[in-house]
Design an enzyme around this catalytic site. Sequence first.
Site, PDB file in Angstrom:
ATOM      1  N   HIS A 171      10.860  -7.338  12.698  1.00 26.26           N
ATOM      2  CA  HIS A 171      11.068  -5.900  12.867  1.00 26.26           C
ATOM      3  C   HIS A 171      12.210  -5.579  13.840  1.00 26.26           C
ATOM      4  O   HIS A 171      12.730  -4.459  13.849  1.00 26.26           O
ATOM      5  CB  HIS A 171       9.775  -5.252  13.370  1.00 26.26           C
ATOM      6  CG  HIS A 171       9.526  -3.887  12.832  1.00 26.26           C
ATOM      7  ND1 HIS A 171      10.461  -2.883  12.886  1.00 26.26           N
ATOM      8  CD2 HIS A 171       8.435  -3.346  12.226  1.00 26.26           C
ATOM      9  CE1 HIS A 171       9.964  -1.784  12.344  1.00 26.26           C
ATOM     10  NE2 HIS A 171       8.744  -2.033  11.934  1.00 26.26           N
ATOM     11  N   ASP A 408      13.645  -1.678  -8.962  1.00 27.74           N
ATOM     12  CA  ASP A 408      13.711  -2.210 -10.325  1.00 27.74           C
ATOM     13  C   ASP A 408      14.868  -3.201 -10.423  1.00 27.74           C
ATOM     14  O   ASP A 408      16.032  -2.826 -10.330  1.00 27.74           O
ATOM     15  CB  ASP A 408      13.898  -1.054 -11.309  1.00 27.74           C
ATOM     16  CG  ASP A 408      13.905  -1.500 -12.769  1.00 27.74           C
ATOM     17  OD1 ASP A 408      13.884  -2.722 -13.019  1.00 27.74           O
ATOM     18  OD2 ASP A 408      13.945  -0.625 -13.647  1.00 27.74           O
TER      19      ASP A 408
END
Length: 470
Positions: A171, A408
């Site tokens: 992070h 996608d």
Amino acid sequence: MANKVNLIEKCQVGPPQGSVPSPTSIPLSSFDLPWLLNPVSCKRIFFYEFPYSKTHFLQKVFPNLKQSLSRTLKHFFPFSSNIVFPPKPQTPHILYLEGDTLTLTVVESTTTNLNNLVSHTPRDVKCLDPFIPILPSPHVLEDGTLFITPMAIQVTLLPNSGFTICITFNHVVSDGRSLHNFIKFWASLCMSKKDLSSFPFLDRGKIGNSNELKSIFLEELWNMPLNRIGHMNFVPNNNVANDMVKHTIVLRRDQIENLKKLVSIKCQSLGLGTLLHVSTFVVTCSLIWVSNIKLECTQISDEFPNEDEDLYMMVLADCRYFSEMKIPLTYFGNCLVSGLATMKRSKLVGQNGLFEAAIAIGSKVRELQSDPCKGVETLMSIFRNVVKIRQRLLAIAGSPKLGAYESDFGWGKPKLTEVGHVNSPGVFSLSDCRDIEGGIEVGIALEKSHMHKFNIILNELLTNLVLHQD
């Protein structure tokens, strides 16, 4: 039981040679530095349908994934760099050197198929462990400089049914928004071969660069032993209970809108305060928080827990959405501020617990919006003290705003996407919904015997709210 996998290939992928100036150093901002104390490595996994053979995948799909990843890292090169934590007075930074890479692993699952993984029914939290890459341990030089690897990626082939892409990342380099910008950029390149997504904004010198705040954080970090600096980020979680299961709860748009309406009306009628904006985030978190504490109360066999005990929910807000801060959505790095919504246990389990929880969470969100720097300042202290309050803290991972189902790669949107580090009762995840427009997916992990009770409590809360409205 965990699924079994066989290694197919392990390779190193970095930006195309000469595409990134070397060396390139990026300073850590005051938004980034607190995450050096974050006790959990972050994981995001995507499940894709691909009803073709292993040979077809390795010959036609994987080379494209690998090549497009390299081209993506040209723009998102901090993910293939190193986080460098040098001795005082030198400051932590991200360093890219020519030849720096991240590890991309391809394995084949031998014991499962896609359909077994993408349903929303509860499943063993450990079943995906073999699908999740582990970051290598930090490397320490003789002078004490710590080198931390920020990312690893694993592709798991499910022959004749699908595959998964799982990213484990630190992070310190990136928050969820930056990570999903990276994933969508990679997916866009893989599908169209062109840079159709927005390029990341990498200039950390103009964001979260309060010298006073950075000095305070750096003094704290320099005074910490090296084994406190992200030491848990690189170790697989072997302390998860054997009967822990993970479940995805779907809240429909009509349920969320009804909750928002009822919370607004009820708060005004009870004189509990006026929420300027009752958001999806506020009502969803309130519902999960109250359900979680009510479940906890059913597990007490000897005596009721301390009603005056303070309970906490960690609230994170993305400063990119604060118009006054003028931070682009494409900013690469951390832009999260935090605060703790605090309530007495007796209030949370009381008749108006859901509404009072909404007041506490909504007030904290408004506070962060009005003074974001205060939220940055508290993040370090929260991470430093998390062990002390862990049993009374509920944290949130992910966000519906990240558009996780928009990734996608050319085979359609994911059949499922999950936050991989939701594997204990102390954290839950929020995501946009796969099947229902405007819906929310909530990922939770509980002991198997408690999951059914949790669902009953949550559904009773929703039902009682509707009855009260009528």
